[in-house]
Design a protein around this motif. Structure first.
Motif, PDB file in Angstrom:
ATOM      1  N   ALA A 118       0.829  -1.207   0.000  1.00 46.90           N
ATOM      2  CA  ALA A 118       0.000   0.000   0.000  1.00 46.90           C
ATOM      3  C   ALA A 118       0.865   1.259   0.000  1.00 46.90           C
ATOM      4  CB  ALA A 118      -0.933  -0.006   1.205  1.00 46.90           C
ATOM      5  N   ARG A 119       1.949   1.217   0.779  1.00 49.05           N
ATOM      6  CA  ARG A 119       2.840   2.385   0.831  1.00 49.05           C
ATOM      7  C   ARG A 119       3.385   2.709  -0.552  1.00 49.05           C
ATOM      8  NH1 ARG A 119       6.167   0.461   5.981  1.00 49.05           N
ATOM      9  NH2 ARG A 119       4.667   1.092   7.570  1.00 49.05           N
ATOM     10  N   LYS A 120       3.860   1.670  -1.231  1.00 51.12           N
ATOM     11  CA  LYS A 120       4.414   1.855  -2.576  1.00 51.12           C
ATOM     12  C   LYS A 120       3.364   2.455  -3.504  1.00 51.12           C
ATOM     13  CE  LYS A 120       7.785  -1.692  -3.462  1.00 51.12           C
ATOM     14  NZ  LYS A 120       7.806  -3.083  -3.892  1.00 51.12           N
ATOM     15  N   ARG A 121       2.188   1.867  -3.409  1.00 51.25           N
ATOM     16  CA  ARG A 121       1.099   2.266  -4.299  1.00 51.25           C
ATOM     17  C   ARG A 121       0.672   3.707  -4.041  1.00 51.25           C
ATOM     18  NH1 ARG A 121      -1.757  -1.526  -6.780  1.00 51.25           N
ATOM     19  NH2 ARG A 121      -3.315  -0.677  -8.178  1.00 51.25           N
ATOM     20  N   ILE A 122       0.649   4.098  -2.783  1.00 50.06           N
ATOM     21  CA  ILE A 122       0.249   5.469  -2.436  1.00 50.06           C
ATOM     22  C   ILE A 122       1.231   6.464  -3.052  1.00 50.06           C
ATOM     23  CG2 ILE A 122       0.056   7.115  -0.505  1.00 50.06           C
ATOM     24  CD1 ILE A 122      -1.113   4.732   1.132  1.00 50.06           C
ATOM     25  N   ILE A 123       2.523   6.132  -2.971  1.00 50.92           N
ATOM     26  CA  ILE A 123       3.531   7.034  -3.545  1.00 50.92           C
ATOM     27  C   ILE A 123       3.365   7.122  -5.064  1.00 50.92           C
ATOM     28  CG2 ILE A 123       6.026   7.309  -3.946  1.00 50.92           C
ATOM     29  CD1 ILE A 123       6.420   6.275  -1.083  1.00 50.92           C
ATOM     30  N   GLU A 124       3.129   5.966  -5.681  1.00 50.37           N
ATOM     31  CA  GLU A 124       2.893   5.973  -7.136  1.00 50.37           C
ATOM     32  C   GLU A 124       1.705   6.855  -7.490  1.00 50.37           C
ATOM     33  OE1 GLU A 124       2.406   1.970  -8.623  1.00 50.37           O
ATOM     34  OE2 GLU A 124       4.394   1.431  -7.810  1.00 50.37           O
ATOM     35  N   ASP A 125       0.626   6.683  -6.732  1.00 55.43           N
ATOM     36  CA  ASP A 125      -0.584   7.472  -6.993  1.00 55.43           C
ATOM     37  C   ASP A 125      -0.315   8.963  -6.840  1.00 55.43           C
ATOM     38  OD1 ASP A 125      -1.869   5.167  -7.524  1.00 55.43           O
ATOM     39  OD2 ASP A 125      -3.008   5.071  -5.632  1.00 55.43           O
ATOM     40  N   LEU A 126       0.451   9.308  -5.801  1.00 54.84           N
ATOM     41  CA  LEU A 126       0.779  10.722  -5.584  1.00 54.84           C
ATOM     42  C   LEU A 126       1.582  11.260  -6.768  1.00 54.84           C
ATOM     43  CD1 LEU A 126       1.747  10.665  -1.788  1.00 54.84           C
ATOM     44  CD2 LEU A 126      -0.235  11.820  -2.784  1.00 54.84           C
ATOM     45  N   LYS A 127       2.546  10.426  -7.228  1.00 58.61           N
ATOM     46  CA  LYS A 127       3.375  10.842  -8.365  1.00 58.61           C
ATOM     47  C   LYS A 127       2.512  11.039  -9.609  1.00 58.61           C
ATOM     48  CE  LYS A 127       7.922   8.881  -7.398  1.00 58.61           C
ATOM     49  NZ  LYS A 127       8.669   7.622  -7.548  1.00 58.61           N
ATOM     50  N   ASN A 128       1.669  10.025  -9.873  1.00 59.12           N
ATOM     51  CA  ASN A 128       0.836  10.079 -11.080  1.00 59.12           C
ATOM     52  C   ASN A 128      -0.073  11.300 -11.099  1.00 59.12           C
ATOM     53  OD1 ASN A 128       2.025   7.768 -11.926  1.00 59.12           O
ATOM     54  ND2 ASN A 128       0.378   6.410 -11.193  1.00 59.12           N
ATOM     55  N   ASN A 129      -0.495  11.715  -9.921  1.00 62.89           N
ATOM     56  CA  ASN A 129      -1.372  12.883  -9.846  1.00 62.89           C
ATOM     57  C   ASN A 129      -0.592  14.174  -9.658  1.00 62.89           C
ATOM     58  OD1 ASN A 129      -4.137  11.719 -10.020  1.00 62.89           O
ATOM     59  ND2 ASN A 129      -3.360  10.534  -8.292  1.00 62.89           N
ATOM     60  N   LYS A 130       0.737  14.063  -9.814  1.00 65.86           N
ATOM     61  CA  LYS A 130       1.628  15.216  -9.674  1.00 65.86           C
ATOM     62  C   LYS A 130       1.440  15.922  -8.321  1.00 65.86           C
ATOM     63  CE  LYS A 130       2.434  15.965 -14.557  1.00 65.86           C
ATOM     64  NZ  LYS A 130       2.563  14.524 -14.706  1.00 65.86           N
ATOM     65  N   LEU A 131       1.191  15.135  -7.305  1.00 61.25           N
ATOM     66  CA  LEU A 131       0.995  15.705  -5.970  1.00 61.25           C
ATOM     67  C   LEU A 131       2.262  15.603  -5.117  1.00 61.25           C
ATOM     68  CD1 LEU A 131      -2.549  14.262  -5.259  1.00 61.25           C
ATOM     69  CD2 LEU A 131      -1.979  16.685  -5.555  1.00 61.25           C
ATOM     70  N   LEU A 132       3.198  14.804  -5.586  1.00 63.19           N
ATOM     71  CA  LEU A 132       4.417  14.591  -4.802  1.00 63.19           C
ATOM     72  C   LEU A 132       5.449  15.646  -5.188  1.00 63.19           C
ATOM     73  CD1 LEU A 132       5.599  12.530  -2.736  1.00 63.19           C
ATOM     74  CD2 LEU A 132       6.679  11.423  -4.683  1.00 63.19           C
ATOM     75  N   LEU A 133       5.800  16.516  -4.252  1.00 60.12           N
ATOM     76  CA  LEU A 133       6.740  17.600  -4.556  1.00 60.12           C
ATOM     77  C   LEU A 133       8.179  17.126  -4.456  1.00 60.12           C
ATOM     78  CD1 LEU A 133       5.000  20.527  -2.662  1.00 60.12           C
ATOM     79  CD2 LEU A 133       4.801  19.891  -5.073  1.00 60.12           C
ATOM     80  N   THR A 134       8.487  16.414  -3.372  1.00 59.90           N
ATOM     81  CA  THR A 134       9.867  15.944  -3.208  1.00 59.90           C
ATOM     82  C   THR A 134       9.884  14.701  -2.325  1.00 59.90           C
ATOM     83  OG1 THR A 134      12.059  16.524  -2.388  1.00 59.90           O
ATOM     84  CG2 THR A 134      10.230  17.549  -1.268  1.00 59.90           C
ATOM     85  N   GLN A 135      10.969  13.937  -2.417  1.00 62.64           N
ATOM     86  CA  GLN A 135      11.123  12.716  -1.612  1.00 62.64           C
ATOM     87  C   GLN A 135      12.492  12.734  -0.962  1.00 62.64           C
ATOM     88  OE1 GLN A 135       9.908   9.571  -4.420  1.00 62.64           O
ATOM     89  NE2 GLN A 135       9.558   8.293  -2.603  1.00 62.64           N
ATOM     90  N   THR A 136      12.556  12.659   0.357  1.00 63.87           N
ATOM     91  CA  THR A 136      13.842  12.652   1.064  1.00 63.87           C
ATOM     92  C   THR A 136      13.896  11.443   1.987  1.00 63.87           C
ATOM     93  OG1 THR A 136      13.364  14.994   1.280  1.00 63.87           O
ATOM     94  CG2 THR A 136      15.437  14.228   2.257  1.00 63.87           C
TER      95      THR A 136
END
Ligand SMILES: [Zn+2]
Ligand SMILES: [Zn+2]
Length: 545
Positions: free
Chosen positions: A49-67
């Motif tokens: 689920a964690r992986k999928r949530i990050i993918e979804d955020l990326k696909n929706n251009k909601l993920l600004l940065t990852q540290t």
């Protein structure tokens, strides 16, 4: 401001949940998968689920940065699986309100070693939960309760009905609501919930002397379960009987692997005691273990077992030699005034060890007894005393009857008491030697039935001790002289001249016969002129061959 709070992410979430009466939203099932509260991620494991949530955020251009970050995650100590908190009904013993009572009970215990009490205190002070005693395991001691299927009431058996297995047995009476339909508790008790009753359980095996046995004297255990076995046993005893289960606790350390790491099955570094015993015998393993100071961990070193082996061999050989010298000796009481100085010397040393060993054992410091007795046996008894007295026992007609009686008495006591002092640590070899000679003289079935050596002030004589120490010092100087000159130890010395002060001279004169015998000196004189300087007292020693 705004905070993120999920029921239940961690301890803080949980506290807020209770404090602010938040609605419960469970998003994880018992088998670690997302449920309908996580729409779109149902059935996925947490990691998926964690992986999928990050993918979804990326696909929706909601993920600004990852540290990447580092943060502590609670895991199961055995398998390392992440811990997730779920809300489930469990059985608890309420005791958070009793912290002060437990701390006070801890004060009343005699802690060996003292500093281990800190772990107990810190544990109690840090407690945040009541004691959860229920476990969801297939095997274990059943929790003897039923639930009424109709009204949910908890039904308890009468004490006389115990033990019951609520899954198979039925309660003796129906519920208050009249229903007879019950569901037995499937949970089992936490191991500590029952092992915490060991003093009472053990004492109850002897109902006639229960009150004598409980409370008990001592709890011996290692430091890793102070917060479990020790603490919970005290809790139970305080809650049931308002007394401590024992007066003293003795906390040992761990046996570590040779590199000082904790032994564990998964690391494959476990040294199996049974294997060590079959290779070296139990005495060697016990000898090694008795070298540990209370509360301190000790790495397992095979070479330490060899030291134990040497000790066994030396005990056997030295005892047999002494027994041969003693022959058909029958132990008699001897007036200390009639003892020769060198005999009084060893008895003085022996009694000091007896005093120290007894006091150490009273404090459960067994390693001190082991160390001091071992030193006495090797350095005083074997290396020196046996050498010094050989002549008196080989050539008995050269000496007075009193002097022969004196040495036999002293040798007999010294060997017997060394065996007794070592008996708790090396029970087998000491017993074998005891059976061979001392049993018929002492009239006890076994060394382990015989009495512990008693400190005898009358056999402690400081002048004799100093005189003997001087003799040992001079004779080892002569021994060194001979070996440096590549002379046999039995080489006769024409004249031995010692440079010392008046007081030392007076003392040496007490043991001059023995000094002559052990150094093979025909004459001993006092004066100047030195070949060598003795190690301990720095006496000048001149050897004329
Ligand atoms: Zn696990
Ligand atoms: Zn009911």
């Amino acid at each position: 401001g705004i905070v993120m709070c999920c029921t239940f992410g961690d301890q803080a979430d949980m506290e807020w949940y209770f404090k602010h009466d938040l609605p419960l939203r469970v998003a994880i099932t018992k088998d670690g998968r997302m449920n309908e509260n996580a729409p779109g991620y149902e059935e996925m494991t947490i990691k998926e689920a964690r992986k999928r949530i990050i993918e979804d955020l990326k696909n929706n251009k909601l993920l600004l940065t990852q540290t990447p970050i580092k943060h502590p995650v609670n895991t199961h100590d055995r398998c390392g699986t992440d811990v997730e908190i779920l809300e489930t009904p469990q059985w608890f013993i309420r005791y958070l309100d009793l912290k002060d009572k437990f701390l006070k009970a801890g004060e009343e215990l005699n802690w060996h070693p003292e500093f281990m009490k800190n772990r107990f205190d810190n544990w109690i002070k840090g407690l945040q939960w009541d004691w959860c005693i229920s476990r969801q395991r297939h095997f274990g001691i059943p929790i003897p309760v039923w639930y009424c299927e109709k009204c949910g009431e908890v039904l308890l058996p009468d004490e006389g009905e115990l033990p019951v297995d609520p899954v198979n047995d039925l309660p003796g009476k129906s519920c208050k609501c009249g229903s007879k339909e019950v569901r037995g508790e499937k949970d089992t008790l936490d191991t500590w919930a029952t092992s915490s009753l060991t003093p009472q359980i053990a004492a109850s095996l002897f109902p006639d002397i229960y009150d004598k046995l409980y409370p008990m004297d001592l709890r011996p255990q290692a430091h890793d379960i102070i917060t479990f076995w020790l603490f919970n046993t005290l809790v139970k005893s305080q809650m049931h009987n308002s007394i401590n289960p024992w007066s003293d606790v003795m906390i040992s350390g761990w046996a570590l692997d040779p590199k000082g790491k904790k032994m564990s099955k998964s690391r494959g570094n476990v040294v199996e005691p049974q294997e060590v015993i079959s290779k070296y015998g139990a005495d060697c393993l016990r000898f090694w273990a008795a070298g540990s100071k209370l509360g301190e961990d000790m790495p397992f070193q095979e070479k330490d077992l060899l030291t134990g082996k040497k000790m066994i061999t030396k005990l056997w050989n030295a005892s047999k030699f002494a027994i041969m010298l003693l022959g058909d000796y029958k132990p008699n009481k001897v007036d200390p005034a009639k003892l020769k100085t060198i005999d009084l010397w060893i008895l003085t040393k022996l009694n000091r060890i007896i005093k120290l060993a007894t006091e150490s054992f009273e404090k459960y410091e067994y390693s001190k007894n082991k160390m001091e007795t071992e030193k006495f046996f090797w350095q005083i008894l074997c290396d020196n005393y046996l050498e010094i007295i050989k002549d008196r026992l080989y050539n008995q007609d050269k000496y007075s009857k009193e002097d022969v009686e004196s040495v036999k008495y002293s040798l007999y006591i010294a060997v017997l008491d060394v065996l007794k002092l070592m008996a708790p640590i090396m029970p087998y070899i000491t017993e074998a030697i005891y059976q061979m000679y001392f049993k018929e003289r002492e009239g006890k079935k076994s060394i382990h039935n015989d009495s512990w050596p008693e400190y005898n002030q009358k056999l402690v004589n400081e002048d004799a001790e100093k005189a003997g120490d001087l003799l040992v010092d001079i004779s080892s100087a002569v021994r060194k002289f001979k070996s440096d000159k590549e002379l046999a130890l039995k080489t006769e010395v024409k004249k031995l001249t010692i440079k010392c002060d008046e007081e030392q001279k007076k003392l040496i004169e007490f043991v001059i016969d023995d000094l002559k015998a052990v150094t093979k000196a025909n004459e001993v004189d006092f004066g100047e002129g030195t070949d060598i300087v003795s190690e301990e007292f720095e006496l000048g020693v001149n050897v004329e061959i």
